[in-house]
Design a protein around this motif. Structure first.
Motif, short mmCIF file in Angstrom:
data_model
loop_
_atom_site.label_atom_id
_atom_site.label_comp_id
_atom_site.label_asym_id
_atom_site.label_seq_id
_atom_site.Cartn_x
_atom_site.Cartn_y
_atom_site.Cartn_z
N PHE A 21 -15.55 -11.37 3.66
CA PHE A 21 -14.31 -11.83 3.05
C PHE A 21 -14.16 -11.27 1.63
CE2 PHE A 21 -11.89 -14.94 0.56
CZ PHE A 21 -10.74 -15.06 1.33
N CYS A 22 -15.22 -11.35 0.85
CA CYS A 22 -15.19 -10.82 -0.53
C CYS A 22 -15.03 -9.31 -0.54
CB CYS A 22 -16.45 -11.24 -1.28
SG CYS A 22 -16.54 -13.01 -1.58
N TRP A 23 -15.67 -8.63 0.42
CA TRP A 23 -15.53 -7.17 0.51
C TRP A 23 -14.07 -6.80 0.81
CZ3 TRP A 23 -17.91 -3.01 -0.96
CH2 TRP A 23 -17.55 -1.79 -0.43
N LEU A 24 -13.45 -7.51 1.75
CA LEU A 24 -12.04 -7.26 2.05
C LEU A 24 -11.17 -7.53 0.84
CD1 LEU A 24 -11.69 -8.84 5.59
CD2 LEU A 24 -11.40 -6.44 5.00
N LEU A 25 -11.46 -8.59 0.14
CA LEU A 25 -10.67 -8.96 -1.03
C LEU A 25 -10.79 -7.90 -2.13
CD1 LEU A 25 -8.85 -11.21 -2.03
CD2 LEU A 25 -10.85 -12.33 -2.97
N ALA A 26 -11.94 -7.28 -2.23
CA ALA A 26 -12.16 -6.29 -3.28
C ALA A 26 -11.66 -4.89 -2.91
CB ALA A 26 -13.65 -6.22 -3.62
N GLN A 32 -5.45 -7.87 0.09
CA GLN A 32 -5.16 -8.36 -1.26
C GLN A 32 -3.72 -8.82 -1.39
OE1 GLN A 32 -6.16 -5.02 -3.68
NE2 GLN A 32 -8.36 -5.32 -3.45
N ALA A 33 -2.80 -8.13 -0.72
CA ALA A 33 -1.38 -8.45 -0.82
C ALA A 33 -0.96 -9.61 0.07
CB ALA A 33 -0.56 -7.22 -0.47
N ALA A 34 -1.81 -10.03 0.98
CA ALA A 34 -1.45 -11.11 1.91
C ALA A 34 -1.30 -12.42 1.15
CB ALA A 34 -2.53 -11.26 2.98
N PRO A 35 -0.20 -13.15 1.39
CA PRO A 35 0.00 -14.42 0.69
C PRO A 35 -0.96 -15.52 1.16
CG PRO A 35 1.80 -14.02 2.21
CD PRO A 35 0.94 -12.80 2.23
N TYR A 41 -7.63 -13.27 7.05
CA TYR A 41 -9.01 -13.13 7.48
C TYR A 41 -9.14 -13.45 8.96
CZ TYR A 41 -14.06 -13.50 7.62
OH TYR A 41 -15.37 -13.33 7.95
N PHE A 42 -8.44 -14.49 9.43
CA PHE A 42 -8.46 -14.84 10.84
C PHE A 42 -7.91 -13.69 11.69
CE2 PHE A 42 -6.23 -16.75 14.49
CZ PHE A 42 -7.32 -17.27 15.16
N GLU A 43 -6.82 -13.08 11.25
CA GLU A 43 -6.24 -11.96 11.99
C GLU A 43 -7.17 -10.75 11.96
OE1 GLU A 43 -2.45 -11.54 10.14
OE2 GLU A 43 -1.58 -13.19 11.30
N TYR A 44 -7.86 -10.55 10.86
CA TYR A 44 -8.84 -9.46 10.77
C TYR A 44 -9.96 -9.68 11.78
CZ TYR A 44 -12.76 -6.77 8.94
OH TYR A 44 -13.83 -5.93 8.80
N GLN A 45 -10.44 -10.93 11.87
CA GLN A 45 -11.50 -11.26 12.84
C GLN A 45 -11.02 -11.02 14.27
OE1 GLN A 45 -14.60 -12.17 12.49
NE2 GLN A 45 -14.79 -12.79 10.37
N LEU A 46 -9.78 -11.43 14.58
CA LEU A 46 -9.24 -11.20 15.91
C LEU A 46 -9.13 -9.70 16.21
CD1 LEU A 46 -6.41 -13.84 16.31
CD2 LEU A 46 -8.59 -13.75 17.50
N GLY A 47 -8.72 -8.94 15.23
CA GLY A 47 -8.62 -7.50 15.41
C GLY A 47 -9.96 -6.87 15.72
#
Length: 57
Positions: A21-26, A32-35, A41-47
């Motif tokens: 999560f922190c790696w994605l955020l950085a 970063q732009a996601a509200p 993060y949930f959608e990233y996990q599903l992907g």
């Protein structure tokens, strides 16, 4: 009615997920732009699940 996702304050549950999560955020500008970071993060996990190769293939 409150769902489990609404009650949850923090997206990841395990240390490895926190690191991811922190790696994605950085590093990920889309993340970063996601509200709503929890939803992103949930959608990233599903992907990751749906793009993984089938082990029997």
């Amino acid at each position: 009615m409150m769902t489990r996702m609404n009650k949850m304050k923090l997206p990841p549950a395990k240390l490895g997920e926190w690191i991811e999560f922190c790696w994605l955020l950085a590093t990920n500008p889309t993340f970063q732009a996601a509200p709503d970071k929890r939803k992103a993060y949930f959608e990233y996990q599903l992907g990751k699940i749906y793009t993984a190769r089938c082990p029997n293939a």
